[in-house]
Motif scaffolding. Structure first.
Motif, PDB file in Angstrom:
ATOM      1  N   LEU A 139     -23.896  19.110  10.084  1.00 42.32           N
ATOM      2  CA  LEU A 139     -23.264  17.720  10.516  1.00 42.32           C
ATOM      3  C   LEU A 139     -24.121  17.492  11.608  1.00 42.32           C
ATOM      4  O   LEU A 139     -24.678  17.950  12.570  1.00 42.32           O
ATOM      5  N   TYR A 195     -16.788  11.685  10.152  1.00 39.09           N
ATOM      6  CA  TYR A 195     -15.962  12.337  10.873  1.00 39.09           C
ATOM      7  C   TYR A 195     -15.678  11.422  11.626  1.00 39.09           C
ATOM      8  O   TYR A 195     -17.331  11.925  13.311  1.00 39.09           O
ATOM      9  N   MET A 238     -13.520  19.317  13.373  1.00 40.15           N
ATOM     10  CA  MET A 238     -14.169  18.517  12.093  1.00 40.15           C
ATOM     11  C   MET A 238     -14.970  19.380  11.102  1.00 40.15           C
ATOM     12  O   MET A 238     -15.262  19.548  10.298  1.00 40.15           O
ATOM     13  N   ALA A 262     -21.135  13.141  13.035  1.00 39.42           N
ATOM     14  CA  ALA A 262     -20.191  13.323  13.915  1.00 39.42           C
ATOM     15  C   ALA A 262     -20.255  11.149  14.286  1.00 39.42           C
ATOM     16  O   ALA A 262     -21.576  11.192  14.948  1.00 39.42           O
ATOM     17  N   ARG A 314     -13.338  19.194  18.799  1.00 39.77           N
ATOM     18  CA  ARG A 314     -14.003  18.427  18.094  1.00 39.77           C
ATOM     19  C   ARG A 314     -14.998  18.803  17.119  1.00 39.77           C
ATOM     20  O   ARG A 314     -14.605  18.966  16.400  1.00 39.77           O
ATOM     21  N   TYR A 315     -15.307  19.829  17.349  1.00 36.14           N
ATOM     22  CA  TYR A 315     -16.153  20.608  16.235  1.00 36.14           C
ATOM     23  C   TYR A 315     -15.507  21.614  15.740  1.00 36.14           C
ATOM     24  O   TYR A 315     -15.906  22.279  14.042  1.00 36.14           O
ATOM     25  N   VAL A 358     -13.322  11.751  15.232  1.00 33.05           N
ATOM     26  CA  VAL A 358     -11.718  12.622  16.410  1.00 33.05           C
ATOM     27  C   VAL A 358     -11.568  11.386  17.435  1.00 33.05           C
ATOM     28  O   VAL A 358     -12.444  11.263  18.087  1.00 33.05           O
TER      29      VAL A 358
END
Length: 422
Positions: free
Chosen positions: A125, A59, A113, A29, A109-110, A61
């Motif tokens: 992650l 990833y 992802m 992340a 966000r989570y 965001v």
């Protein structure tokens, strides 16, 4: 690890990433700030030194909250490309809430992802939370009156919004991470929310220098969190023992706890035990608000409930010297689901239903208002379970409408049902 630790040392990198070294793929992340850029650089440095490294995937965001965010995501993708790491940019679209925007953004966000990881076959992650973040978390929870479970701070390995998350940098000082970024010639993004005193975390961050002068610095708070984690593990171990002694789970997924024995428990153990019961019976709804569990435990420790209470997808009542906990009807119960031949279905996060046959057309659904006399015909004994438990149990039927299983009981060799306890 101190700020001066050599993060180009192979042994140090192996120690940082040891928990995920054997996985086939690792997600990173990366927001574009110094901490997450350092995580990406360190992960690439570590992976490049291994003979069979996990596949890395970045990833990033864009929450759609700041115009600069799109450029920051583009920067992350460019840096990832220069490091030879595949990267995916994601965007949170739709209407944003007027209040609680940071929490909503975290959830979004989570989830974004997590969906991308599932598509990419990435099981974990990595995030760039570090020692200072841990210290701030402990201070906030201390101010909010958290118990031992909260004061252990952030766990190295956890699950957030259904995503398995690892925080490999929790032992590192942020200055060490900033040095990694500077040495790599990278310019991190600056999110103004990280210095906005409107947010509680920023206020604690600003207070840290004064606290450090009094001896309450980030390493001390991190060490305190570690010790609270050890105490929390001991409480969990004791609570597991009492769970085996005091809790009975029936085939409908409901729990019975002896009220007098429960009331005699030390509060910290009683809270943990009750939280586990609510987690099992309620279908493992997350996050679990510890304050609500503590208030319910406090009531149960001193008296019967005047009326049924609801908590975490459960209905809780006291009757006949027992605490009865059942799944709450109407709270995100699953829709009908087809059981494919030779397949498994985790139903409501409570029951594992296995179709061991090659037969199609089998359907799992909510039992709902099945009369007790019908239940007793199937089961061959008097049913005393709470009505909510009966209504929310799974029932499996074949194409002709025949009942193959109910709750945790199977009446046909084609179906096997197991209540999930852990």
């Amino acid at each position: 690890m101190s700020a001066s630790v050599r993060l180009d040392d192979a042994a140090a990198l192996e120690a940082i990433f040891a928990s995920v070294a054997d996985l086939p793929a690792i997600g990173l992340a990366v927001s574009g700030g110094a901490d997450s850029l350092a995580l990406m650089v360190l992960a690439q440095r570590w992976a490049s030194g291994r003979q069979q490294p996990p596949r890395l995937q970045v990833y990033s965001v864009d929450h759609g909250l700041r115009p600069e965010a799109a450029g920051e995501v583009a920067m992350v993708l460019s840096v990832a490309q220069s490091l030879g790491i595949p990267a995916t940019g994601l965007r949170w679209t739709g209407t944003k809430p007027q209040a609680g925007v940071q929490e909503a953004a975290r959830i979004a966000r989570y989830r974004l992802m997590g969906a991308a990881m599932a598509a990419d076959g990435v099981p974990v992650l990595l995030t760039a939370h570090h020692r200072q973040d841990q210290a701030e978390t402990v201070l906030m929870r201390l101010a909010h009156g958290s118990g031992v479970e909260g004061l252990r701070g952030m766990a190295s390995m956890t699950t957030v919004e259904g995503v398995r998350v690892h925080r490999p940098l929790l032992d590192l000082d942020p200055s060490a991470l900033q040095a990694v970024v500077a040495e790599a010639g990278l310019t991190p993004a600056q999110d103004p929310s990280n210095t906005d005193p409107h947010y509680e975390r920023v206020r604690w961050r600003n207070a840290m220098p004064a606290l450090a002068e009094l001896g309450l610095d980030a390493p001390t708070l991190a060490r305190f969190a570690q010790r609270m984690g050890e105490a929390d593990a001991a409480i969990a171990q004791m609570a597991d023992g009492y769970f085996q002694k005091l809790v009975t789970l029936d085939g409908f997924g409901a729990a019975r706890i002896d009220h007098a024995d429960y009331a005699a428990l030390i509060p910290a153990i009683a809270v943990r035990l009750l939280g586990r019961v609510l987690n099992i019976v309620g279908g493992r709804q997350k996050p679990r608000a510890l304050g609500l569990v503590e208030r319910l435990q406090n009531t149960l420790a001193t008296s019967d409930l005047a009326k049924a209470a609801t908590a975490h997808g459960c209905v809780v009542r006291t009757s006949g010297g027992a605490i009865l906990v059942a799944r709450e009807p109407g709270r995100a119960l699953p829709s009908d689901a087809m059981l494919l031949p030779h397949s498994e279905l985790v139903w409501d996060q409570r029951f594992l239903i296995v179709n061991g046959s090659g037969e199609a057309g089998l359907t799992a659904s909510v039992a709902d208002y099945l009369p007790r006399h019908r239940l007793e015909e199937f089961l061959g004994f008097k049913v005393t379970a709470p009505a909510e438990a009966i209504r929310t149990a799974p029932i499996v039927r074949d194409e002709a409408g025949g009942v193959l299983s109910l709750g945790g009981w199977s009446f046909d060799e084609r179906i096997k049902v197991t209540l999930l306890i852990d």
